[in-house]
Design a protein around this motif. Sequence first.
Motif, PDB file in Angstrom:
ATOM      1  N   PRO A  97      40.833  39.787  42.238  1.00  7.82           N
ATOM      2  CA  PRO A  97      40.285  39.399  40.921  1.00  7.82           C
ATOM      3  C   PRO A  97      41.328  38.749  40.013  1.00  7.82           C
ATOM      4  O   PRO A  97      41.748  39.304  38.991  1.00  7.82           O
ATOM      5  CB  PRO A  97      39.786  40.724  40.356  1.00  7.82           C
ATOM      6  CG  PRO A  97      40.650  41.756  40.997  1.00  7.82           C
ATOM      7  CD  PRO A  97      40.985  41.243  42.366  1.00  7.82           C
ATOM      8  N   LEU A  98      41.727  37.533  40.364  1.00  7.76           N
ATOM      9  CA  LEU A  98      42.759  36.827  39.630  1.00  7.76           C
ATOM     10  C   LEU A  98      42.441  36.684  38.155  1.00  7.76           C
ATOM     11  O   LEU A  98      43.320  36.826  37.285  1.00  7.76           O
ATOM     12  CB  LEU A  98      42.973  35.431  40.233  1.00  7.76           C
ATOM     13  CG  LEU A  98      43.530  35.335  41.657  1.00  7.76           C
ATOM     14  CD1 LEU A  98      43.593  33.878  42.081  1.00  7.76           C
ATOM     15  CD2 LEU A  98      44.886  35.986  41.753  1.00  7.76           C
ATOM     16  N   ARG A  99      41.191  36.389  37.849  1.00  2.79           N
ATOM     17  CA  ARG A  99      40.828  36.093  36.472  1.00  2.79           C
ATOM     18  C   ARG A  99      40.945  37.313  35.574  1.00  2.79           C
ATOM     19  O   ARG A  99      41.149  37.185  34.369  1.00  2.79           O
ATOM     20  CB  ARG A  99      39.423  35.475  36.426  1.00  2.79           C
ATOM     21  CG  ARG A  99      39.366  34.191  37.255  1.00  2.79           C
ATOM     22  CD  ARG A  99      38.014  33.539  37.273  1.00  2.79           C
ATOM     23  NE  ARG A  99      38.016  32.405  38.224  1.00  2.79           N
ATOM     24  CZ  ARG A  99      37.214  31.379  38.170  1.00  2.79           C
ATOM     25  NH1 ARG A  99      36.293  31.309  37.213  1.00  2.79           N
ATOM     26  NH2 ARG A  99      37.296  30.419  39.070  1.00  2.79           N
ATOM     27  N   GLN A 100      40.816  38.470  36.170  1.00  4.84           N
ATOM     28  CA  GLN A 100      40.977  39.706  35.397  1.00  4.84           C
ATOM     29  C   GLN A 100      42.454  40.078  35.235  1.00  4.84           C
ATOM     30  O   GLN A 100      42.812  40.811  34.309  1.00  4.84           O
ATOM     31  CB  GLN A 100      40.241  40.853  36.100  1.00  4.84           C
ATOM     32  CG  GLN A 100      38.744  40.662  36.210  1.00  4.84           C
ATOM     33  CD  GLN A 100      38.083  41.758  37.006  1.00  4.84           C
ATOM     34  OE1 GLN A 100      38.535  42.912  36.989  1.00  4.84           O
ATOM     35  NE2 GLN A 100      37.012  41.426  37.727  1.00  4.84           N
ATOM     36  N   HIS A 101      43.297  39.595  36.118  1.00  2.71           N
ATOM     37  CA  HIS A 101      44.700  39.987  36.138  1.00  2.71           C
ATOM     38  C   HIS A 101      45.612  39.041  35.369  1.00  2.71           C
ATOM     39  O   HIS A 101      46.787  39.347  35.173  1.00  2.71           O
ATOM     40  CB  HIS A 101      45.208  40.074  37.588  1.00  2.71           C
ATOM     41  CG  HIS A 101      44.548  41.152  38.397  1.00  2.71           C
ATOM     42  ND1 HIS A 101      44.600  41.188  39.769  1.00  2.71           N
ATOM     43  CD2 HIS A 101      43.836  42.243  38.007  1.00  2.71           C
ATOM     44  CE1 HIS A 101      43.929  42.255  40.204  1.00  2.71           C
ATOM     45  NE2 HIS A 101      43.454  42.897  39.147  1.00  2.71           N
ATOM     46  N   ARG A 102      45.078  37.891  34.947  1.00  4.66           N
ATOM     47  CA  ARG A 102      45.924  36.901  34.279  1.00  4.66           C
ATOM     48  C   ARG A 102      46.482  37.436  32.977  1.00  4.66           C
ATOM     49  O   ARG A 102      45.795  38.068  32.179  1.00  4.66           O
ATOM     50  CB  ARG A 102      45.125  35.622  34.006  1.00  4.66           C
ATOM     51  CG  ARG A 102      44.931  34.764  35.240  1.00  4.66           C
ATOM     52  CD  ARG A 102      44.228  33.473  34.888  1.00  4.66           C
ATOM     53  NE  ARG A 102      44.076  32.644  36.083  1.00  4.66           N
ATOM     54  CZ  ARG A 102      42.961  32.017  36.418  1.00  4.66           C
ATOM     55  NH1 ARG A 102      41.886  32.137  35.657  1.00  4.66           N
ATOM     56  NH2 ARG A 102      42.921  31.270  37.510  1.00  4.66           N
ATOM     57  N   ILE A 103      47.764  37.138  32.759  1.00  2.00           N
ATOM     58  CA  ILE A 103      48.431  37.534  31.510  1.00  2.00           C
ATOM     59  C   ILE A 103      48.755  36.295  30.678  1.00  2.00           C
ATOM     60  O   ILE A 103      48.567  36.292  29.457  1.00  2.00           O
ATOM     61  CB  ILE A 103      49.716  38.323  31.828  1.00  2.00           C
ATOM     62  CG1 ILE A 103      49.354  39.624  32.549  1.00  2.00           C
ATOM     63  CG2 ILE A 103      50.515  38.581  30.559  1.00  2.00           C
ATOM     64  CD1 ILE A 103      50.522  40.400  33.069  1.00  2.00           C
ATOM     65  N   LEU A 104      49.243  35.244  31.315  1.00  2.00           N
ATOM     66  CA  LEU A 104      49.603  34.021  30.599  1.00  2.00           C
ATOM     67  C   LEU A 104      48.466  33.007  30.670  1.00  2.00           C
ATOM     68  O   LEU A 104      47.713  32.978  31.627  1.00  2.00           O
ATOM     69  CB  LEU A 104      50.873  33.420  31.186  1.00  2.00           C
ATOM     70  CG  LEU A 104      52.104  34.311  31.144  1.00  2.00           C
ATOM     71  CD1 LEU A 104      53.278  33.611  31.810  1.00  2.00           C
ATOM     72  CD2 LEU A 104      52.458  34.666  29.705  1.00  2.00           C
TER      73      LEU A 104
END
Length: 267
Positions: A260-267
């Motif tokens: 789940p990349l979109r949930q993990h993005r910080i920047l």
Amino acid sequence: MKVTVIQSNVTDDQQLNLAKMQRLLAEAVAADLPDLVVFPEMVACISISPSKMRESAGAFPGSELFEAFSAMASAHNVLLHIGSAMELEDDRVYNTSLLFGRTGELLGKYRKIHRFDVVLPDGTEIKESKNVARGERVVCVPVESFNLGMTICYDLRFPELFRAIADKGADVIVVPSAFTFQTGADHWEPLLRARAIETQCYIVAPGQTGTFENGKFMNYGHSMIVDPWGQVIAQASNGEGFATTRIDRKYIETVRARIPLRQHRIL
């Protein structure tokens, strides 16, 4: 949804090119019954001559070229992405993509943002920015059950554009191209697979093949479709032709749930 990429060898003869695309489209529809067909970049004319490219430009809408593409879509009842062609507006030329619906209506338009300004290994200078104005808008449009994002060729090297398209909800991103053989042999497939993995979208990438300008320039071809996991799931052979595969919304959801990349993005 079934998607077809068309691979062609375009010249500076617009009428010959349009006849060729009509033939390839008819062959692809007869063989594979696709829902969405995508042509390569500069599908109506390719030349290093700025005057020839400008002469090929038309108003979108409002030109015979625009109407010819619209008629192709309606004649075959397909969603048709024309790759790109030269658009003329207010005395400025743009490298522009058009997406037509099944009855020939215009669904979306994208003007190339990143222009190809390079010096080839043999010293040949190509400066698209000298003759082509820059697009400003990030484009993602609904296409039946998918959201389709638009890029053109050199845009492929700028992941920030693909991130912006993904943020607009894209499921499929098209990359119609005329990639040079020199760079394509090393960069084409790795870049396409990287953009698919990063965005978790299908990447649909038709390319021009063969030579132009009496053999001085060569396009890489290798048109392909890459799935959201980064696997090449369809690829055209050498020469003119097409490749078709089915894209699956459920598989997009599976990939995005797995990582789940979109949930993990910080920047």
